[in-house]
Write a protein that holds these residues in place. Structure first.
Motif, PDB file in Angstrom:
ATOM      1  N   GLU A  14      34.004  37.682  36.704  1.00 50.75           N
ATOM      2  CA  GLU A  14      34.919  38.471  37.543  1.00 50.75           C
ATOM      3  C   GLU A  14      36.179  37.685  37.870  1.00 50.75           C
ATOM      4  N   PRO A  18      39.770  39.644  36.666  1.00 47.76           N
ATOM      5  CA  PRO A  18      39.648  40.401  37.904  1.00 47.76           C
ATOM      6  C   PRO A  18      39.818  41.906  37.673  1.00 47.76           C
ATOM      7  N   SER A  20      37.309  43.926  39.892  1.00 43.59           N
ATOM      8  CA  SER A  20      36.254  44.363  40.811  1.00 43.59           C
ATOM      9  C   SER A  20      35.181  45.203  40.147  1.00 43.59           C
ATOM     10  N   ALA A  62      33.569  46.926  50.043  1.00 45.38           N
ATOM     11  CA  ALA A  62      34.416  45.734  50.076  1.00 45.38           C
ATOM     12  C   ALA A  62      35.229  45.608  48.788  1.00 45.38           C
ATOM     13  N   ALA A  63      34.596  45.886  47.657  1.00 50.42           N
ATOM     14  CA  ALA A  63      35.309  45.806  46.382  1.00 50.42           C
ATOM     15  C   ALA A  63      36.410  46.854  46.307  1.00 50.42           C
ATOM     16  N   LYS A  65      38.072  48.201  48.875  1.00 49.61           N
ATOM     17  CA  LYS A  65      39.145  47.765  49.776  1.00 49.61           C
ATOM     18  C   LYS A  65      39.930  46.607  49.179  1.00 49.61           C
ATOM     19  N   LEU A  66      39.241  45.660  48.565  1.00 50.57           N
ATOM     20  CA  LEU A  66      39.915  44.534  47.931  1.00 50.57           C
ATOM     21  C   LEU A  66      40.823  45.016  46.805  1.00 50.57           C
ATOM     22  N   TYR A  67      40.330  45.924  45.997  1.00 51.83           N
ATOM     23  CA  TYR A  67      41.120  46.450  44.892  1.00 51.83           C
ATOM     24  C   TYR A  67      42.338  47.215  45.411  1.00 51.83           C
ATOM     25  N   GLN A  68      42.190  47.968  46.507  1.00 53.16           N
ATOM     26  CA  GLN A  68      43.316  48.690  47.085  1.00 53.16           C
ATOM     27  C   GLN A  68      44.367  47.728  47.630  1.00 53.16           C
ATOM     28  N   MET A  69      43.925  46.600  48.186  1.00 53.28           N
ATOM     29  CA  MET A  69      44.882  45.612  48.690  1.00 53.28           C
ATOM     30  C   MET A  69      45.621  44.928  47.543  1.00 53.28           C
ATOM     31  N   LEU A  70      44.906  44.651  46.455  1.00 52.25           N
ATOM     32  CA  LEU A  70      45.527  43.972  45.320  1.00 52.25           C
ATOM     33  C   LEU A  70      46.469  44.883  44.543  1.00 52.25           C
TER      34      LEU A  70
END
Length: 142
Positions: A14, A18, A20, A62-63, A65-70
């Protein structure tokens, strides 16, 4: 031990690519592997499936949300004529009053244009109004 190794390898994969997609199953496999290392008998227990689900659900959120932030969603790329008011461009095809045969280039887009008076090719203009799919322009002083 195999679950721990596979989980770690999935997390390393991962990090290398990257997106997710591997982080969720990698984390679940790693947590289950660690639990089973603590007590191997837990592998055969009915509640080990519940533990997997308890780990899986928060990791999915969490994945996401992380992807949306990135990669936040991009705004639409379509330009509407009304959003051009006040923007400047250059005439690329002569503008003749009461027709929409004239063309104006605004940034990287070409729009049909009209004006109250004739405007020659190459003249700088500003959009003062929009009507449907064409714009009304005013010539700027050079």
């Amino acid at each position: 031990m195999a679950f721990v190794i596979v989980g770690i390898l999935m997390l390393i994969a991962e990090m290398a690519t990257p997106g997710s997609f591997i982080i969720v199953p990698g984390t679940v496999v790693l947590v289950l592997g660690l639990l089973w290392l603590i007590n191997p008998a837990w592998t055969l227990e009915w509640w080990s499936i519940i533990v997997a689900v308890i780990v899986l659900i928060p990791m999915i959120f969490a994945a996401i949300k992380l992807y949306q932030m990135l990669a936040p969603p991009a705004p639409p790329e379509t330009t509407v004529a009304s959003s051009l008011i006040g923007r400047r461009g250059v005439i690329i095809s002569e503008v003749i009053p009461n027709t929409i045969t004239g063309k104006v280039r605004i940034e990287n887009e070409t729009w049909s244009a009209t004006a109250p008076r004739r405007i020659a090719v190459g003249a700088p203009v500003e959009v003062v109004e929009s009507k449907g799919v064409h714009v009304i322009v005013a010539e700027l002083e050079r």
